[in-house]
Structures are given as structure tokens and as C-alpha cells.
Motif scaffolding. Structure first.
Motif, short mmCIF file in Angstrom:
data_model
loop_
_atom_site.label_atom_id
_atom_site.label_comp_id
_atom_site.label_asym_id
_atom_site.label_seq_id
_atom_site.Cartn_x
_atom_site.Cartn_y
_atom_site.Cartn_z
N LYS A 2 0.83 -1.20 0.00
CA LYS A 2 0.00 0.00 0.00
C LYS A 2 0.87 1.26 0.00
CE LYS A 2 -3.86 -2.10 2.52
NZ LYS A 2 -4.78 -1.97 3.69
N VAL A 4 0.40 5.91 -0.37
CA VAL A 4 -0.50 7.06 -0.40
C VAL A 4 -0.06 8.03 -1.49
CG1 VAL A 4 -1.46 8.99 0.91
CG2 VAL A 4 -0.94 6.82 2.06
N GLU A 61 -2.04 -1.33 -3.69
CA GLU A 61 -3.18 -0.60 -3.15
C GLU A 61 -2.78 0.87 -3.01
OE1 GLU A 61 -6.19 -1.54 -2.42
OE2 GLU A 61 -6.10 -3.73 -2.53
N GLU A 63 -3.89 4.66 -2.10
CA GLU A 63 -4.89 5.51 -1.45
C GLU A 63 -4.81 6.90 -2.05
OE1 GLU A 63 -5.70 7.61 2.85
OE2 GLU A 63 -4.84 5.59 2.85
N LYS A 67 -9.78 7.30 -0.89
CA LYS A 67 -10.30 6.07 -1.49
C LYS A 67 -9.14 5.19 -1.95
CE LYS A 67 -14.59 8.21 -3.14
NZ LYS A 67 -15.45 8.47 -4.33
N GLU A 68 -9.34 3.89 -1.88
CA GLU A 68 -8.31 2.96 -2.33
C GLU A 68 -8.65 2.40 -3.70
OE1 GLU A 68 -7.56 -0.11 0.51
OE2 GLU A 68 -6.51 1.23 1.91
#
Length: 231
Positions: A2, A4, A61, A63, A67-68
Motif C-alpha cells: 500500500k 498514499v 493498493e 490511497e 479512497k483505495e
């Protein structure tokens, strides 16, 4: 994995340069039914992420705006000599769409193979990754290749490897390229030793003098055979 990302409004060379000065990396997300989106990512976090193999060969993933969404790394532009990421591209992942991705190969077992253990050969890894097609849910982080069956005088090809379920190899120029070749250490060592011996061999003074005299005689004969220019 993940990470951002943040939307960015400004684009262009000047805006991207100013963004990098603040420690951010400009990028873009495209694909799917949505319009391409300009993004920016913290450079330090991104620089650490790209060192991990999974970041390059698995669904990520991202972000964005709270929202992902699932994305794949598609392009990475590095500075020619600085440890700096200049730009990064991601593609949105749709569950029902087959994708073409590059997956790394993980080799193992060569030390136990007859070629290496018994015959003292070397296993040369010709390819380190494969281009494959599959659905996002089937994308493997890597493809394991067992080399314990390697034997002297034989090579391992793509068709000799069992790919994960749902994964299909994409041929680019070669239908069945070589993954691993086997070379004999003794043959290479003998060739190197012969070359070294020839270079280090002492020169016989008499033989050298005779060769020089022979060359001088041959050159004199050539000069005598040339036509004399008229004045």
C-alpha cells in the motif's frame, strides 16, 4: 503493498521541477473507465518502496483522496546519476481485464543439479523475468524455477517450466527462449590457460632473428618487383 498518493493540479516541466524540490515525485494514474489523474507521492517513501521486488510485479493498493484503488506500476523514470525518481506511471487494475506484466524469475536448486554438483559446470541465468498475460487476481509475485534437474550440455527453456494457473507466457520474437544455459568450467579454463601460456611463452632469439631476416628478404623482393617511375 500500500502507498498514499495525492492529486496535483499543476502540470508541466516547471511545475514538476518545483514539486521535486519540495521532496515530492510527480506521476500519473491512467486506465479503466476513469480519466487519467495527475498525482504526487512523497519521494522518500517511494524511493524505499521501489527497492522491494513486490512493488514492481504485483497489484498495489493506492490511497488517493481517501479512497483505495488497485494499480500496477507501469513506468519509472530515474535521474541519470542522482538517486532521484523523476516521474512514475501507474495503471488502474480491473478485475475482468487481462493484463500484460513482467514477472521476476526466482532460480533455486542449481547447486544440487548434476551439471553443477557432479560435472562442475556453471548455470548461466539468461533471463531474469518473463512477460506474461493473466487476470489481476492471478498475477504472481514471482515465478519459481527449479534447476535441480540441470544436466551437462543441456539448456532450460520456457516450455520446460510450469507456469502458475491462469498465467500465459507472451512470446516476443522467440516462442521458446532459453532461461538457463549450462557451460563447462573445464573447457573455459583450458582455453584461458592456453591463451595465457602462449602469451607468456619465452621467445627464442635464433627463431626471432630468422623470422626477421625472412621478412626483410620478402620486402626487398617486393620492392625490386615494383616498376621504376619515369622522370
Amino acid at each position: 503493498m500500500k502507498f498514499v498518493a495525492f492529486e496535483r493540479a499543476k502540470q508541466g516541466t516547471g511545475a514538476s521541477r518545483r514539486l521535486r524540490i519540495t521532496g515530492r515525485t510527480p506521476g500519473i494514474v491512467y486506465g479503466g473507465t476513469a480519466e487519467p489523474t495527475l498525482i504526487e507521492i512523497d519521494h522518500n517513501a517511494l524511493f524505499h518502496a521501489i527497492k522491494k521486488e513486490a512493488f514492481h510485479a504485483s497489484v498495489l493498493e493506492m490511497e488517493l483522496g481517501g479512497k483505495e484503488q488497485k494499480v500496477l506500476l507501469r513506468d519509472l523514470q530515474m535521474h541519470p546519476y542522482k538517486q532521484q525518481i523523476l516521474h512514475i506511471d501507474f495503471q488502474r487494475v480491473e478485475a475482468k481485464t487481462r493484463m500484460t506484466v513482467k514477472v521476476p524469475l526466482h532460480y533455486s536448486g542449481e547447486e544440487e543439479s548434476p551439471a553443477v554438483k557432479a560435472d562442475g559446470c556453471i548455470a548461466n541465468h539468461v533471463l531474469t523475468e518473463l512477460t506474461v498475460s493473466c487476470f489481476p487476481s492471478d498475477i504472481p509475485e514471482f515465478i519459481a524455477v527449479d534447476l535441480s534437474g540441470l544436466s551437462k550440455g543441456k539448456s532450460l527453456h520456457v516450455k520446460d517450466v510450469t507456469l502458475p494457473k491462469g498465467v500465459k507466457f507472451i512470446a516476443k520474437g522467440q516462442e521458446n527462449p532459453v532461461l538457463v544455459s549450462v557451460s563447462s568450467v573445464s573447457a573455459e579454463a583450458e582455453a584461458d590457460a592456453a591463451a595465457a601460456a602462449a602469451a607468456a611463452a619465452p621467445v627464442d632469439p635464433k627463431a626471432a632473428k630468422a623470422a626477421a631476416a625472412k621478412d626483410a628478404k620478402a620486402n626487398a623482393a617486393k620492392d625490386a618487383a615494383k616498376p621504376v617511375a619515369k622522370k
